[in-house]
Design a protein around this motif. Structure first.
Motif, PDB file in Angstrom:
ATOM      1  N   LEU A   1      41.611  50.101  27.565  1.00 22.20           N
ATOM      2  CA  LEU A   1      42.507  49.002  27.211  1.00 22.20           C
ATOM      3  C   LEU A   1      43.071  48.330  28.454  1.00 22.20           C
ATOM      4  O   LEU A   1      43.156  47.097  28.525  1.00 22.20           O
ATOM      5  CB  LEU A   1      43.641  49.509  26.318  1.00 22.20           C
ATOM      6  CG  LEU A   1      44.692  48.475  25.903  1.00 22.20           C
ATOM      7  CD1 LEU A   1      44.056  47.291  25.179  1.00 22.20           C
ATOM      8  CD2 LEU A   1      45.766  49.128  25.029  1.00 22.20           C
TER       9      LEU A   1
ATOM     10  N   THR B   1      42.383  44.395  29.584  1.00 18.38           N
ATOM     11  CA  THR B   1      43.581  43.565  29.713  1.00 18.38           C
ATOM     12  C   THR B   1      43.647  42.925  31.097  1.00 18.38           C
ATOM     13  O   THR B   1      43.949  41.728  31.231  1.00 18.38           O
ATOM     14  CB  THR B   1      44.853  44.396  29.457  1.00 18.38           C
ATOM     15  OG1 THR B   1      44.784  44.973  28.140  1.00 18.38           O
ATOM     16  CG2 THR B   1      46.099  43.539  29.551  1.00 18.38           C
TER      17      THR B   1
ATOM     18  N   LYS C   1      41.120  40.039  31.256  1.00 19.07           N
ATOM     19  CA  LYS C   1      41.555  38.833  30.561  1.00 19.07           C
ATOM     20  C   LYS C   1      42.721  38.150  31.284  1.00 19.07           C
ATOM     21  O   LYS C   1      42.768  36.923  31.363  1.00 19.07           O
ATOM     22  CB  LYS C   1      41.953  39.172  29.125  1.00 19.07           C
ATOM     23  CG  LYS C   1      40.831  39.747  28.272  1.00 19.07           C
ATOM     24  CD  LYS C   1      39.657  38.789  28.119  1.00 19.07           C
ATOM     25  CE  LYS C   1      39.972  37.641  27.190  1.00 19.07           C
ATOM     26  NZ  LYS C   1      38.768  36.812  26.917  1.00 19.07           N
ATOM     27  N   MET C   2      43.646  38.937  31.819  1.00 22.00           N
ATOM     28  CA  MET C   2      44.794  38.332  32.494  1.00 22.00           C
ATOM     29  C   MET C   2      44.395  37.706  33.824  1.00 22.00           C
ATOM     30  O   MET C   2      44.974  36.703  34.246  1.00 22.00           O
ATOM     31  CB  MET C   2      45.916  39.366  32.663  1.00 22.00           C
ATOM     32  CG  MET C   2      46.514  39.805  31.320  1.00 22.00           C
ATOM     33  SD  MET C   2      47.948  40.889  31.456  1.00 22.00           S
ATOM     34  CE  MET C   2      49.241  39.698  31.857  1.00 22.00           C
TER      35      MET C   2
ATOM     36  N   LEU D   1      49.415  38.966  27.623  1.00 25.46           N
ATOM     37  CA  LEU D   1      49.467  40.203  26.846  1.00 25.46           C
ATOM     38  C   LEU D   1      50.553  40.072  25.783  1.00 25.46           C
ATOM     39  O   LEU D   1      51.711  39.786  26.099  1.00 25.46           O
ATOM     40  CB  LEU D   1      49.762  41.387  27.758  1.00 25.46           C
ATOM     41  CG  LEU D   1      49.996  42.752  27.100  1.00 25.46           C
ATOM     42  CD1 LEU D   1      48.801  43.178  26.271  1.00 25.46           C
ATOM     43  CD2 LEU D   1      50.329  43.797  28.173  1.00 25.46           C
TER      44      LEU D   1
ATOM     45  N   TYR E   1      52.497  42.013  22.565  1.00 22.22           N
ATOM     46  CA  TYR E   1      52.792  43.219  21.800  1.00 22.22           C
ATOM     47  C   TYR E   1      53.317  42.782  20.428  1.00 22.22           C
ATOM     48  O   TYR E   1      54.189  41.906  20.348  1.00 22.22           O
ATOM     49  CB  TYR E   1      53.885  44.058  22.464  1.00 22.22           C
ATOM     50  CG  TYR E   1      53.555  44.619  23.816  1.00 22.22           C
ATOM     51  CD1 TYR E   1      52.344  45.250  24.078  1.00 22.22           C
ATOM     52  CD2 TYR E   1      54.498  44.564  24.855  1.00 22.22           C
ATOM     53  CE1 TYR E   1      52.074  45.791  25.330  1.00 22.22           C
ATOM     54  CE2 TYR E   1      54.237  45.101  26.103  1.00 22.22           C
ATOM     55  CZ  TYR E   1      53.021  45.715  26.340  1.00 22.22           C
ATOM     56  OH  TYR E   1      52.763  46.257  27.574  1.00 22.22           O
TER      57      TYR E   1
ATOM     58  N   VAL F   1      53.836  38.336  29.471  1.00 28.44           N
ATOM     59  CA  VAL F   1      53.823  39.486  28.569  1.00 28.44           C
ATOM     60  C   VAL F   1      54.866  39.206  27.498  1.00 28.44           C
ATOM     61  O   VAL F   1      56.051  39.038  27.809  1.00 28.44           O
ATOM     62  CB  VAL F   1      54.134  40.806  29.299  1.00 28.44           C
ATOM     63  CG1 VAL F   1      54.049  41.988  28.329  1.00 28.44           C
ATOM     64  CG2 VAL F   1      53.179  41.019  30.468  1.00 28.44           C
TER      65      VAL F   1
ATOM     66  N   ASP G   1      43.885  35.606  25.458  1.00 30.52           N
ATOM     67  CA  ASP G   1      44.983  36.558  25.342  1.00 30.52           C
ATOM     68  C   ASP G   1      44.537  37.891  24.749  1.00 30.52           C
ATOM     69  O   ASP G   1      43.485  37.994  24.119  1.00 30.52           O
ATOM     70  CB  ASP G   1      46.099  35.955  24.481  1.00 30.52           C
ATOM     71  CG  ASP G   1      46.676  34.688  25.085  1.00 30.52           C
ATOM     72  OD1 ASP G   1      46.717  34.593  26.326  1.00 30.52           O
ATOM     73  OD2 ASP G   1      47.083  33.788  24.321  1.00 30.52           O
ATOM     74  N   VAL G   2      45.369  38.915  24.970  1.00 31.44           N
ATOM     75  CA  VAL G   2      45.153  40.261  24.435  1.00 31.44           C
ATOM     76  C   VAL G   2      46.320  40.596  23.516  1.00 31.44           C
ATOM     77  O   VAL G   2      47.485  40.359  23.868  1.00 31.44           O
ATOM     78  CB  VAL G   2      45.073  41.303  25.572  1.00 31.44           C
ATOM     79  CG1 VAL G   2      44.945  42.716  25.002  1.00 31.44           C
ATOM     80  CG2 VAL G   2      43.907  41.000  26.501  1.00 31.44           C
TER      81      VAL G   2
ATOM     82  N   VAL H   1      48.164  43.678  21.434  1.00 30.59           N
ATOM     83  CA  VAL H   1      48.284  45.127  21.251  1.00 30.59           C
ATOM     84  C   VAL H   1      49.294  45.405  20.142  1.00 30.59           C
ATOM     85  O   VAL H   1      50.468  45.041  20.244  1.00 30.59           O
ATOM     86  CB  VAL H   1      48.729  45.828  22.551  1.00 30.59           C
ATOM     87  CG1 VAL H   1      48.960  47.322  22.311  1.00 30.59           C
ATOM     88  CG2 VAL H   1      47.684  45.627  23.646  1.00 30.59           C
TER      89      VAL H   1
ATOM     90  N   SER I   1      51.481  48.570  31.071  1.00 26.98           N
ATOM     91  CA  SER I   1      51.968  47.396  31.810  1.00 26.98           C
ATOM     92  C   SER I   1      51.997  47.647  33.312  1.00 26.98           C
ATOM     93  O   SER I   1      51.665  46.753  34.099  1.00 26.98           O
ATOM     94  CB  SER I   1      53.355  46.978  31.302  1.00 26.98           C
ATOM     95  OG  SER I   1      54.287  48.028  31.440  1.00 26.98           O
TER      96      SER I   1
ATOM     97  N   VAL J   1      48.395  47.617  34.680  1.00 31.60           N
ATOM     98  CA  VAL J   1      47.898  46.244  34.662  1.00 31.60           C
ATOM     99  C   VAL J   1      48.496  45.439  35.811  1.00 31.60           C
ATOM    100  O   VAL J   1      47.771  44.742  36.546  1.00 31.60           O
ATOM    101  CB  VAL J   1      48.202  45.569  33.307  1.00 31.60           C
ATOM    102  CG1 VAL J   1      48.014  44.055  33.399  1.00 31.60           C
ATOM    103  CG2 VAL J   1      47.314  46.133  32.209  1.00 31.60           C
TER     104      VAL J   1
END
Length: 273
Positions: A47, A51, A54-55, A61, A63, A91, A129-130, A132, A205, A208
């Motif tokens: 994961l 992430t 993609k970022m 990201l 949530y 985020v 975007d991701v 979660v 986080s 990442v």
């Protein structure tokens, strides 16, 4: 079938325990949480990797969660700008019921399959975007619906859950399952499950942001200088990196307002031997 997060506590007659017994037994249960998290590291590694990918390409990201899980996501997201100096919208933590649900439960907000995507659309969510999903039970409709729609729209999806083979894990492309077992107080997933989710969010986080270059060595060189404690920490960082005395380091930080920029500026102007 009763999920393990809903199974009866391993302890009986909690209301007859002394304070010492209560605290000792809770602590004994809490000691098992990092061991459960360790078992999920291979899942979490995948994961983190996607992430970061993609970022680096400009994605963000998200949530999404309800109740305790939603609050934990909001907390982690809100800490990223001051800790790592990223924009406040890089985020994003969303909780079922909106921001008011951070302090007070909003009845039945988590039961809406459509609302999570509606909440994400307010932030112009896109394929870079991701998303979660966070849910101890692994069955929260708000999260299921959000992940399902994100999948349909071509986004990367992950989750943090505390039951194996849950509906949310089945929806997520990159599931992280941290099975901590029954709670000390039966069904109270704010306890071990919440602790596990907090640990995983910290790991996600932080890893990442380090991969994105937001930490130098072991220091938060991009942190926001929002109070005296952080200014003093920034001065110490500059002193350690440059050898400057406190006054000079403080003046350099005041000039640039950022630890990284102060250090890089000093290094670029220092005569080469």
């Amino acid at each position: 079938m009763t999920r393990i997060t809903e199974q009866a506590s391993n302890y009986q007659d909690l209301d007859h325990m002394s304070v010492h017994e209560l605290l000792t037994n809770i602590n004994n249960e809490d000691r098992t949480v990092p061991l459960a998290v360790a078992k999920a590291i291979p899942q979490l590694e995948r994961l983190v990797a996607i992430t970061v990918e993609k970022m680096k390409a400009g994605g963000r990201l998200f949530y999404i969660g309800a109740g305790t899980s939603g609050r934990l996501g909001v907390v982690d997201a809100s800490e990223c700008p001051p800790t790592f100096g990223v924009p406040f919208d890089q985020v994003i933590g969303l909780i079922a019921g909106g921001d008011s649900a951070i302090r007070k439960a909003v009845e039945f907000a988590e039961d809406d399959l459509e609302q999570a995507w509606i909440d994400m659309e307010k932030h112009q969510i896109n394929k870079q975007d991701v998303v979660v999903g966070i849910a101890a039970s692994g069955s929260t409709p708000y999260v299921i619906g959000g992940l399902r729609r994100a999948n349909a729209e071509g986004l990367i999806t992950g989750c943090i859950v505390c039951n194996e083979h849950s509906p949310i894990a089945e929806e997520a492309q990159y599931p992280v399952e941290v099975v901590v077992g029954p709670e000390f107080v039966t069904g109270s997933t704010r306890m071990k499950s919440g602790t596990a989710q907090k640990l995983v969010l910290n790991m996600l986080s932080t890893a990442v942001m380090i991969q994105l270059g937001r930490v130098k060595g072991n220091k938060m060189v991009d942190m926001q200088l929002s109070n005296k404690k952080l200014v003093d920490r920034g001065v110490r960082m500059i002193m350690e990196e440059t050898g400057l005395d406190p006054e000079a380091a403080s003046a350099l930080l005041a000039r640039f307002g950022n630890v990284r920029q102060a250090i890089e500026s000093y290094a670029s102007q220092k005569p080469k031997i």
